[in-house]
Design a protein around this motif. Structure first.
Motif, short mmCIF file in Angstrom:
data_model
loop_
_atom_site.label_atom_id
_atom_site.label_comp_id
_atom_site.label_asym_id
_atom_site.label_seq_id
_atom_site.Cartn_x
_atom_site.Cartn_y
_atom_site.Cartn_z
N ASP A 106 0.85 -1.60 0.61
CA ASP A 106 -0.04 -0.27 0.22
C ASP A 106 0.93 1.31 0.19
O ASP A 106 0.40 2.17 -0.82
CB ASP A 106 -0.96 -0.08 1.17
CG ASP A 106 -2.34 0.71 1.22
OD1 ASP A 106 -2.76 1.29 -0.01
OD2 ASP A 106 -2.77 1.31 2.06
N SER A 107 2.00 1.25 0.39
CA SER A 107 2.71 2.59 0.64
C SER A 107 3.49 3.17 -0.77
O SER A 107 2.94 4.41 -0.50
CB SER A 107 4.57 1.93 1.34
OG SER A 107 5.16 2.82 1.70
N PRO A 108 3.70 2.14 -1.76
CA PRO A 108 3.76 2.95 -2.67
C PRO A 108 2.06 3.75 -3.35
O PRO A 108 2.76 4.67 -4.33
CB PRO A 108 4.47 2.26 -3.87
CG PRO A 108 3.67 0.76 -3.19
CD PRO A 108 4.11 1.46 -1.91
N ILE A 109 1.71 3.21 -3.73
CA ILE A 109 0.10 3.73 -4.25
C ILE A 109 -0.67 4.56 -3.10
O ILE A 109 -1.51 4.60 -4.35
CB ILE A 109 -0.21 2.61 -5.54
CG1 ILE A 109 -0.05 1.16 -4.80
CG2 ILE A 109 0.71 1.99 -6.13
CD1 ILE A 109 -0.91 0.06 -5.64
N GLY A 110 -0.46 3.75 -1.96
CA GLY A 110 -1.75 4.17 -1.31
C GLY A 110 -1.43 5.01 -0.15
O GLY A 110 -0.50 5.79 0.40
N ASP A 111 -2.35 4.65 1.31
CA ASP A 111 -1.74 5.73 2.60
C ASP A 111 -1.07 5.05 3.29
O ASP A 111 -0.74 4.81 4.67
CB ASP A 111 -3.01 5.45 3.18
CG ASP A 111 -3.70 6.86 2.57
OD1 ASP A 111 -3.29 7.70 1.83
OD2 ASP A 111 -5.27 6.53 2.60
N GLY A 133 -10.23 3.59 -6.54
CA GLY A 133 -9.60 5.06 -5.55
C GLY A 133 -8.25 5.06 -5.54
O GLY A 133 -8.04 6.47 -6.00
N ARG A 134 -7.85 5.87 -4.52
CA ARG A 134 -5.83 6.10 -3.79
C ARG A 134 -5.45 6.68 -5.45
O ARG A 134 -5.05 7.24 -5.66
CB ARG A 134 -5.46 6.18 -2.56
CG ARG A 134 -5.80 6.90 -1.46
CD ARG A 134 -5.56 8.68 -1.39
NE ARG A 134 -4.49 9.04 -2.18
CZ ARG A 134 -3.97 8.60 -0.46
NH1 ARG A 134 -4.18 9.54 0.42
NH2 ARG A 134 -3.00 9.58 -1.01
N ALA A 135 -4.98 4.77 -5.46
CA ALA A 135 -4.25 5.03 -5.75
C ALA A 135 -4.12 5.74 -7.29
O ALA A 135 -3.56 5.70 -8.58
CB ALA A 135 -3.84 3.11 -6.14
N LYS A 187 -7.45 -2.84 -11.23
CA LYS A 187 -6.88 -2.63 -9.76
C LYS A 187 -7.01 -2.30 -9.07
O LYS A 187 -7.36 -1.70 -8.25
CB LYS A 187 -5.71 -1.92 -10.45
CG LYS A 187 -4.21 -2.21 -9.33
CD LYS A 187 -3.32 -0.55 -10.22
CE LYS A 187 -1.93 -1.24 -9.59
NZ LYS A 187 -1.14 -2.06 -10.94
N THR A 188 -8.46 -3.31 -8.09
CA THR A 188 -9.15 -2.81 -7.11
C THR A 188 -8.98 -4.43 -6.65
O THR A 188 -8.94 -5.75 -7.08
CB THR A 188 -9.79 -2.41 -6.87
OG1 THR A 188 -11.34 -3.45 -7.80
CG2 THR A 188 -10.56 -1.37 -7.96
N MET A 189 -9.97 -4.77 -5.39
CA MET A 189 -10.51 -5.95 -4.68
C MET A 189 -11.07 -6.94 -5.38
O MET A 189 -10.86 -7.71 -5.41
CB MET A 189 -10.50 -5.98 -3.02
CG MET A 189 -11.34 -5.26 -3.51
SD MET A 189 -12.60 -4.78 -1.88
CE MET A 189 -13.04 -5.91 -1.07
N ILE A 190 -11.49 -6.42 -6.67
CA ILE A 190 -12.71 -7.03 -7.45
C ILE A 190 -12.14 -7.90 -8.64
O ILE A 190 -12.43 -8.33 -8.71
CB ILE A 190 -13.63 -5.81 -8.12
CG1 ILE A 190 -14.09 -4.97 -7.69
CG2 ILE A 190 -14.06 -6.46 -9.30
CD1 ILE A 190 -14.75 -6.08 -6.76
N ASP A 191 -10.74 -7.27 -8.38
CA ASP A 191 -9.78 -8.29 -9.33
C ASP A 191 -9.80 -9.97 -8.98
O ASP A 191 -8.84 -10.35 -9.63
CB ASP A 191 -8.13 -7.79 -9.75
CG ASP A 191 -8.63 -6.46 -10.72
OD1 ASP A 191 -9.30 -6.69 -12.09
OD2 ASP A 191 -8.21 -5.36 -10.57
N ALA A 192 -9.28 -9.96 -7.60
CA ALA A 192 -9.39 -11.12 -6.86
C ALA A 192 -10.67 -11.79 -6.80
O ALA A 192 -10.87 -13.04 -6.86
CB ALA A 192 -8.22 -10.57 -5.52
#
Length: 199
Positions: A29-34, A166-168, A127-132
Motif C-alpha cells: 500500500d505504501s507506494p500507491i496508497g496511504d 481508489g487512491r492509487a 486494479k482493485t479487490m474486484i480483480d481477485a
C-alpha cells in the motif's frame, strides 16, 4: 453442508492470515496508497475474532453479518466499508438458514461482490479487490481450492495494470508495476475460505 461453525472458522482463519501478512499489505500500500491497508485490516479482523469469541451467531448469515458490521465500525479508510459491505451483503443473501450448500455460498458471495462493485464503482481491470474477488467467485463452482488459486492469480495480475479507482488512481501511470493491496488481501480472504474447508 456448511454451518455457522464453518463460517466462524473462515473468519478466524482470515484474522490469523491478516495478522501474519499485515506488514506485507502495508508495504504494498505504501507506494500507491496511504500505507495503512495492513494495519487497518489487522485492527478490523482482530475485532471480528474477538467478537466471535464472545458471541456465537447461530447461522452462517449471522456470522458474516456480524463480521461485516465489526469491519465497518473499526476499519478506517475505504477498506472498512468495502469489506464490511462484502461480508454483510453475503450474510444477508444467505438468510436465516442454519446450514448452506456450496452453491448457495457461491451465489451469496456473488451478491456481496456485486454490492462492492456498486459501492466502489470498480469493475474487473480497474486494479482493485474486484480483480481477485470476481475470478474467485467464478471458480468457486469448481472448488474452494480453485477459488483460492483464481484470487491469487487475480491479485498478481493487478501489478501491470494502471489503477482506475481508489487512491492509487491519482498516480496515473505511476501505479503501474505495483500489486494492488486490496486484491492481495481479498486473496487472503479466499485462501482462508479454502483453509476452513480443509482444501
Amino acid at each position: 453442508m456448511l454451518d455457522a461453525d464453518f463460517f466462524r472458522r473462515w473468519m478466524t482463519a482470515t484474522a490469523a492470515s491478516v495478522e501474519h501478512e499485515a506488514e506485507r499489505l502495508t508495504a504494498l500500500d505504501s507506494p500507491i496508497g496511504d500505507a495503512d491497508h495492513g494495519s487497518n485490516l489487522q485492527r478490523g479482523f482482530r475485532a471480528v475474532a474477538a467478537t466471535l469469541e464472545k458471541e456465537e451467531p447461530a447461522t452462517p448469515g449471522a456470522v458474516l453479518t456480524l463480521a461485516g458490521r465489526q469491519l465497518i465500525s473499526t476499519v478506517g479508510g475505504a477498506s472498512g466499508p468495502l469489506y464490511g459491505t462484502l461480508l454483510r451483503r453475503t450474510g444477508k443473501a444467505l438468510g436465516d438458514a442454519a446450514e448452506v450448500g456450496e452453491q448457495e455460498l457461491t451465489e451469496a458471495l456473488r451478491t456481496g461482490v456485486d454490492a462492492v462493485m456498486q459501492l466502489g464503482g470498480a469493475a474487473p481491470g480497474d486494479k482493485t479487490m474486484i480483480d481477485a474477488l470476481v475470478p474467485a467467485v467464478d471458480a468457486l463452482d469448481r472448488s474452494f481450492a480453485a477459488a483460492r488459486s483464481a484470487a491469487e492469480e487475480g491479485a498478481l495480475a493487478t501489478a501491470p495494470l494502471q489503477a482506475r479507482k481508489g487512491r492509487a488512481s491519482y498516480l496515473g501511470e505511476r501505479s503501474i508495476g505495483h500489486q494492488d493491496p486490496g486484491a492481495t488481501s481479498s486473496a487472503l480472504l479466499m485462501a482462508a475460505l479454502a483453509e476452513a474447508a480443509g482444501e
